[in-house]
Design a protein around this motif. Sequence first.
Motif, PDB file in Angstrom:
ATOM      1  N   ARG A   1      -6.599  -4.489  11.190  1.00  0.00           N
ATOM      2  CA  ARG A   1      -7.311  -3.508  10.401  1.00  0.00           C
ATOM      3  C   ARG A   1      -6.708  -2.325  10.017  1.00  0.00           C
ATOM      4  NH1 ARG A   1     -10.798  -5.168  14.892  1.00  0.00           N
ATOM      5  NH2 ARG A   1     -12.701  -6.254  14.100  1.00  0.00           N
ATOM      6  N   ARG A   2      -5.468  -1.890  10.800  1.00  0.00           N
ATOM      7  CA  ARG A   2      -4.982  -0.658  10.408  1.00  0.00           C
ATOM      8  C   ARG A   2      -4.100  -1.059   9.002  1.00  0.00           C
ATOM      9  NH1 ARG A   2      -3.995   4.430  13.131  1.00  0.00           N
ATOM     10  NH2 ARG A   2      -5.088   4.366  15.042  1.00  0.00           N
ATOM     11  N   LEU A   3      -3.532  -2.088   8.736  1.00  0.00           N
ATOM     12  CA  LEU A   3      -2.825  -2.479   7.560  1.00  0.00           C
ATOM     13  C   LEU A   3      -3.782  -2.537   6.448  1.00  0.00           C
ATOM     14  CD1 LEU A   3      -0.222  -4.946   9.193  1.00  0.00           C
ATOM     15  CD2 LEU A   3       0.157  -2.438   8.834  1.00  0.00           C
ATOM     16  N   ALA A   4      -4.768  -3.137   6.717  1.00  0.00           N
ATOM     17  CA  ALA A   4      -5.700  -3.292   5.752  1.00  0.00           C
ATOM     18  C   ALA A   4      -6.374  -2.024   5.251  1.00  0.00           C
ATOM     19  CB  ALA A   4      -7.208  -4.266   6.036  1.00  0.00           C
ATOM     20  N   ALA A   5      -6.465  -1.027   6.069  1.00  0.00           N
ATOM     21  CA  ALA A   5      -6.875   0.351   5.571  1.00  0.00           C
ATOM     22  C   ALA A   5      -5.742   0.981   4.650  1.00  0.00           C
ATOM     23  CB  ALA A   5      -7.265   1.111   6.843  1.00  0.00           C
ATOM     24  N   ARG A   6      -4.452   0.517   5.035  1.00  0.00           N
ATOM     25  CA  ARG A   6      -3.387   1.225   4.225  1.00  0.00           C
ATOM     26  C   ARG A   6      -3.299   0.282   2.679  1.00  0.00           C
ATOM     27  NH1 ARG A   6       0.661   5.201   5.109  1.00  0.00           N
ATOM     28  NH2 ARG A   6       0.433   5.723   7.228  1.00  0.00           N
ATOM     29  N   GLY A   7      -4.128  -0.624   2.608  1.00  0.00           N
ATOM     30  CA  GLY A   7      -4.229  -1.265   1.154  1.00  0.00           C
ATOM     31  C   GLY A   7      -3.476  -2.626   1.342  1.00  0.00           C
ATOM     32  N   ALA A   8      -3.301  -3.243   2.289  1.00  0.00           N
ATOM     33  CA  ALA A   8      -2.586  -4.345   2.424  1.00  0.00           C
ATOM     34  C   ALA A   8      -3.475  -5.610   2.369  1.00  0.00           C
ATOM     35  CB  ALA A   8      -1.541  -4.557   3.613  1.00  0.00           C
ATOM     36  N   LYS A   9      -2.866  -6.790   1.859  1.00  0.00           N
ATOM     37  CA  LYS A   9      -3.788  -7.906   1.778  1.00  0.00           C
ATOM     38  C   LYS A   9      -3.371  -8.723   3.149  1.00  0.00           C
ATOM     39  CE  LYS A   9      -6.522  -7.488  -1.725  1.00  0.00           C
ATOM     40  NZ  LYS A   9      -8.082  -7.699  -1.604  1.00  0.00           N
TER      41      LYS A   9
END
Length: 258
Positions: A23-31
């Motif tokens: 969730r944290r990485l996705a919030a940073r714009g990662a797929k």
Amino acid sequence: MDINGASAIVTGGASGIGAASARRLAARGAKVVIADLKAEEGEALAKEIDGVFVPVDVTNTDQIIAAIEKAVELGPLKAVVNSAGVGWAQRTIGRDGEFASAHDLDLYKKVIGINLIGTFDVTRLAATAMSRNEPGPSNERGAIVNLASVAAFDGQIGQAAYSSSKGGVVGMTLPVARDLSAVGVRLNTIAPGLIDTPIYGEGPESEAFKAKLGESVLFPKRLGVPDELASMVEELITNSYMNAEVIRVDGGIRMPPK
């Protein structure tokens, strides 16, 4: 390191620390590719964060490669979190003096195979894919975070297999980080303490047990929550000057013998 528009892989990403990290990485714009054996939970999380679920047993090299190839389809692979792991407890010898009562050797090998060899297999293959990326600022191509445990340092009675596996993850941090520095890939390790994950179950008895466990933490006197670990994962991925470190996130606990 900017991961917006890049891809990321989280092993064991369907629940607990892995899910919070995804969730944290996705919030940073990662797929984010959720690499796990829990299909229902993994697919639900992938839908929630606009990621992809790929079934992965980290003892299966072909499945690891499939997850990496899927990630590269989504964007340059710049972040990997190795949180897949298992743990069983058994004393090294039995009480009756019989060879047959000694620690199950196949069980020991299984824990090592998943927690240590699986982590290294994902690391070596993901770093290979990262080495093909165009270098960014500071010639950086990617970052890997491995999950160990305070059991690597404070192993309790019955934790021979688990502590061995997590000690191995700690031990490979510096040499692997040194290896990967040649291609601009960073590697760090987190050693979590007592974290409130589904392993403790649900209901009043479970809550009472967790509260009792929390009393042994220096401060705050409670179990950690997955997002407190995930915030450190995020920092280690995005902070370009963090490399070759093992960081305890444990509320200051030092585990007793039992």
